[in-house]
Motif scaffolding. Structure first.
Motif, PDB file in Angstrom:
ATOM      1  N   LEU A 125       0.808  -1.213   0.000  1.00  0.00           N
ATOM      2  CA  LEU A 125       0.000   0.000   0.000  1.00  0.00           C
ATOM      3  C   LEU A 125       0.846   1.270   0.000  1.00  0.00           C
ATOM      4  N   TYR A 126       1.865   1.322   0.819  1.00  0.00           N
ATOM      5  CA  TYR A 126       2.671   2.532   1.008  1.00  0.00           C
ATOM      6  C   TYR A 126       4.007   2.411   0.277  1.00  0.00           C
ATOM      7  N   ASP A 127       4.303   3.408  -0.563  1.00  0.00           N
ATOM      8  CA  ASP A 127       5.658   3.452  -1.141  1.00  0.00           C
ATOM      9  C   ASP A 127       6.571   4.318  -0.272  1.00  0.00           C
ATOM     10  N   GLY A 128       5.977   5.027   0.648  1.00  0.00           N
ATOM     11  CA  GLY A 128       6.699   5.855   1.603  1.00  0.00           C
ATOM     12  C   GLY A 128       5.733   6.364   2.646  1.00  0.00           C
ATOM     13  N   MET A 129       6.296   6.911   3.708  1.00  0.00           N
ATOM     14  CA  MET A 129       5.473   7.440   4.789  1.00  0.00           C
ATOM     15  C   MET A 129       6.135   8.696   5.336  1.00  0.00           C
ATOM     16  N   VAL A 130       5.440   9.358   6.229  1.00  0.00           N
ATOM     17  CA  VAL A 130       6.001  10.502   6.933  1.00  0.00           C
ATOM     18  C   VAL A 130       6.086  10.132   8.409  1.00  0.00           C
ATOM     19  N   ARG A 131       7.284  10.267   8.953  1.00  0.00           N
ATOM     20  CA  ARG A 131       7.498  10.079  10.387  1.00  0.00           C
ATOM     21  C   ARG A 131       7.184  11.410  11.072  1.00  0.00           C
ATOM     22  N   ILE A 132       6.304  11.375  12.033  1.00  0.00           N
ATOM     23  CA  ILE A 132       5.967  12.542  12.847  1.00  0.00           C
ATOM     24  C   ILE A 132       6.750  12.354  14.146  1.00  0.00           C
ATOM     25  N   VAL A 133       7.810  13.135  14.311  1.00  0.00           N
ATOM     26  CA  VAL A 133       8.723  12.949  15.428  1.00  0.00           C
ATOM     27  C   VAL A 133       8.486  14.057  16.454  1.00  0.00           C
ATOM     28  N   MET A 134       7.972  13.671  17.618  1.00  0.00           N
ATOM     29  CA  MET A 134       7.636  14.631  18.669  1.00  0.00           C
ATOM     30  C   MET A 134       8.735  14.682  19.724  1.00  0.00           C
ATOM     31  N   THR A 135       9.241  15.889  19.960  1.00  0.00           N
ATOM     32  CA  THR A 135      10.194  16.119  21.040  1.00  0.00           C
ATOM     33  C   THR A 135       9.433  16.707  22.225  1.00  0.00           C
ATOM     34  N   PRO A 136       9.425  16.006  23.363  1.00  0.00           N
ATOM     35  CA  PRO A 136       8.675  16.499  24.525  1.00  0.00           C
ATOM     36  C   PRO A 136       9.270  17.775  25.115  1.00  0.00           C
ATOM     37  N   THR A 137       8.383  18.697  25.505  1.00  0.00           N
ATOM     38  CA  THR A 137       8.798  19.919  26.201  1.00  0.00           C
ATOM     39  C   THR A 137       8.096  20.047  27.551  1.00  0.00           C
ATOM     40  N   TRP A 138       7.120  19.167  27.823  1.00  0.00           N
ATOM     41  CA  TRP A 138       6.348  19.197  29.073  1.00  0.00           C
ATOM     42  C   TRP A 138       5.762  17.809  29.261  1.00  0.00           C
ATOM     43  N   ALA A 139       5.663  17.364  30.513  1.00  0.00           N
ATOM     44  CA  ALA A 139       5.063  16.052  30.781  1.00  0.00           C
ATOM     45  C   ALA A 139       4.436  16.042  32.163  1.00  0.00           C
ATOM     46  N   LYS A 140       3.380  15.246  32.309  1.00  0.00           N
ATOM     47  CA  LYS A 140       2.749  15.025  33.611  1.00  0.00           C
ATOM     48  C   LYS A 140       2.248  13.595  33.651  1.00  0.00           C
ATOM     49  N   LEU A 141       2.573  12.923  34.738  1.00  0.00           N
ATOM     50  CA  LEU A 141       2.113  11.561  34.975  1.00  0.00           C
ATOM     51  C   LEU A 141       1.056  11.614  36.069  1.00  0.00           C
ATOM     52  N   ILE A 142      -0.094  11.036  35.805  1.00  0.00           N
ATOM     53  CA  ILE A 142      -1.187  11.004  36.776  1.00  0.00           C
ATOM     54  C   ILE A 142      -1.538   9.544  37.023  1.00  0.00           C
ATOM     55  N   ASP A 143      -1.443   9.135  38.306  1.00  0.00           N
ATOM     56  CA  ASP A 143      -1.806   7.751  38.631  1.00  0.00           C
ATOM     57  C   ASP A 143      -2.943   7.659  39.645  1.00  0.00           C
ATOM     58  N   PHE A 144      -3.425   8.801  40.123  1.00  0.00           N
ATOM     59  CA  PHE A 144      -4.522   8.901  41.088  1.00  0.00           C
ATOM     60  C   PHE A 144      -4.211   8.191  42.411  1.00  0.00           C
ATOM     61  N   GLU A 145      -2.942   7.853  42.607  1.00  0.00           N
ATOM     62  CA  GLU A 145      -2.501   7.303  43.886  1.00  0.00           C
ATOM     63  C   GLU A 145      -1.428   8.213  44.479  1.00  0.00           C
ATOM     64  N   THR A 146      -0.419   8.538  43.678  1.00  0.00           N
ATOM     65  CA  THR A 146       0.647   9.433  44.151  1.00  0.00           C
ATOM     66  C   THR A 146       0.629  10.769  43.426  1.00  0.00           C
ATOM     67  N   THR A 147      -0.010  10.827  42.271  1.00  0.00           N
ATOM     68  CA  THR A 147      -0.115  12.075  41.516  1.00  0.00           C
ATOM     69  C   THR A 147      -1.552  12.245  41.038  1.00  0.00           C
ATOM     70  N   LEU A 148      -1.983  13.511  41.016  1.00  0.00           N
ATOM     71  CA  LEU A 148      -3.359  13.837  40.652  1.00  0.00           C
ATOM     72  C   LEU A 148      -3.372  14.970  39.642  1.00  0.00           C
ATOM     73  N   PRO A 149      -4.490  15.168  38.940  1.00  0.00           N
ATOM     74  CA  PRO A 149      -4.628  16.369  38.113  1.00  0.00           C
ATOM     75  C   PRO A 149      -4.509  17.612  39.007  1.00  0.00           C
ATOM     76  N   SER A 150      -3.950  18.677  38.488  1.00  0.00           N
ATOM     77  CA  SER A 150      -3.726  19.888  39.295  1.00  0.00           C
ATOM     78  C   SER A 150      -5.033  20.429  39.876  1.00  0.00           C
ATOM     79  N   ALA A 151      -6.136  20.341  39.154  1.00  0.00           N
ATOM     80  CA  ALA A 151      -7.417  20.835  39.668  1.00  0.00           C
ATOM     81  C   ALA A 151      -7.864  20.028  40.887  1.00  0.00           C
ATOM     82  N   VAL A 152      -7.629  18.713  40.875  1.00  0.00           N
ATOM     83  CA  VAL A 152      -7.996  17.877  42.015  1.00  0.00           C
ATOM     84  C   VAL A 152      -7.087  18.195  43.204  1.00  0.00           C
ATOM     85  N   GLU A 153      -5.786  18.400  42.931  1.00  0.00           N
ATOM     86  CA  GLU A 153      -4.866  18.799  44.005  1.00  0.00           C
ATOM     87  C   GLU A 153      -5.341  20.096  44.661  1.00  0.00           C
ATOM     88  N   GLU A 154      -5.798  21.039  43.850  1.00  0.00           N
ATOM     89  CA  GLU A 154      -6.289  22.312  44.366  1.00  0.00           C
ATOM     90  C   GLU A 154      -7.537  22.108  45.232  1.00  0.00           C
TER      91      GLU A 154
END
Length: 180
Positions: A125-154
């Protein structure tokens, strides 16, 4: 957020587990200025999230115009686990099928025979593709045990303040306390 802070979050064991999944939701701004959020397969290479698409995908014009994106990787269990990542993308047009594309689709439940058939179909099907390469500039991990959404923390902080205030007002009403 500093690069070191982003790296620390992305290197967390739960983040690594999330980054080993095959599917994320990519959010970007379309050419008409409206938001888009699409499910897309991805692969994490240790520094970047790599997604692949066809050369004629409409999202490419939008990403060329505005390379700011966000991805969400989450689970379907309780409590949910959520990894939120913002960054910018670069587009890399390649001939053939990028290895990441074949790898990112490697955990879907397929028999060995189905996998061979799927890969043959992709290559035809594909003779070529485009790689979309994302470089992270911000991250947040939410597990609802040790980390929460900021609104819930507030909200939790506000509740604690209300409880402290009630505790103080109860004590000031106790016999033997003076009120001014």
């Amino acid at each position: 957020m500093t690069n070191d802070q982003v790296t620390e979050i992305l290197n967390h064991p739960l983040s690594q587990e999330m980054l080993a999944r095959d599917l994320c939701r990519l959010a970007y701004v379309a050419k008409d200025g409206t938001p888009r959020s699409i499910p897309i397969a991805f692969a994490w290479n240790g520094k970047e999230a790599v997604m692949c698409t066809s050369r004629n995908a409409p999202k490419l014009a939008s990403l060329r115009q505005n390379p700011a994106v966000a991805i969400t990787i989450d689970t379907e269990v309780h409590p949910p686990k959520i990894l939120l990542v913002r960054g910018t993308v670069e587009l890399d047009e390649v001939d053939g099928i990028p290895n990441e594309y074949l790898e990112m689709n490697g955990t879907y439940q397929m028999t060995a025979e189905q996998r061979v058939e799927w890969e043959a179909e992709v290559r035809s099907l594909y003779d070529g593709m485009v790689r979309i390469v994302m470089t992270p500039t911000w991250a947040k991990l939410i597990d609802f045990e040790t980390t929460l959404p900021s609104a819930v923390e507030e909200l939790i902080q506000q509740r604690a303040e209300r409880q402290r205030e009630r505790g103080n007002s109860v004590r000031s009403d106790e016999p033997g306390t003076s009120q001014s």
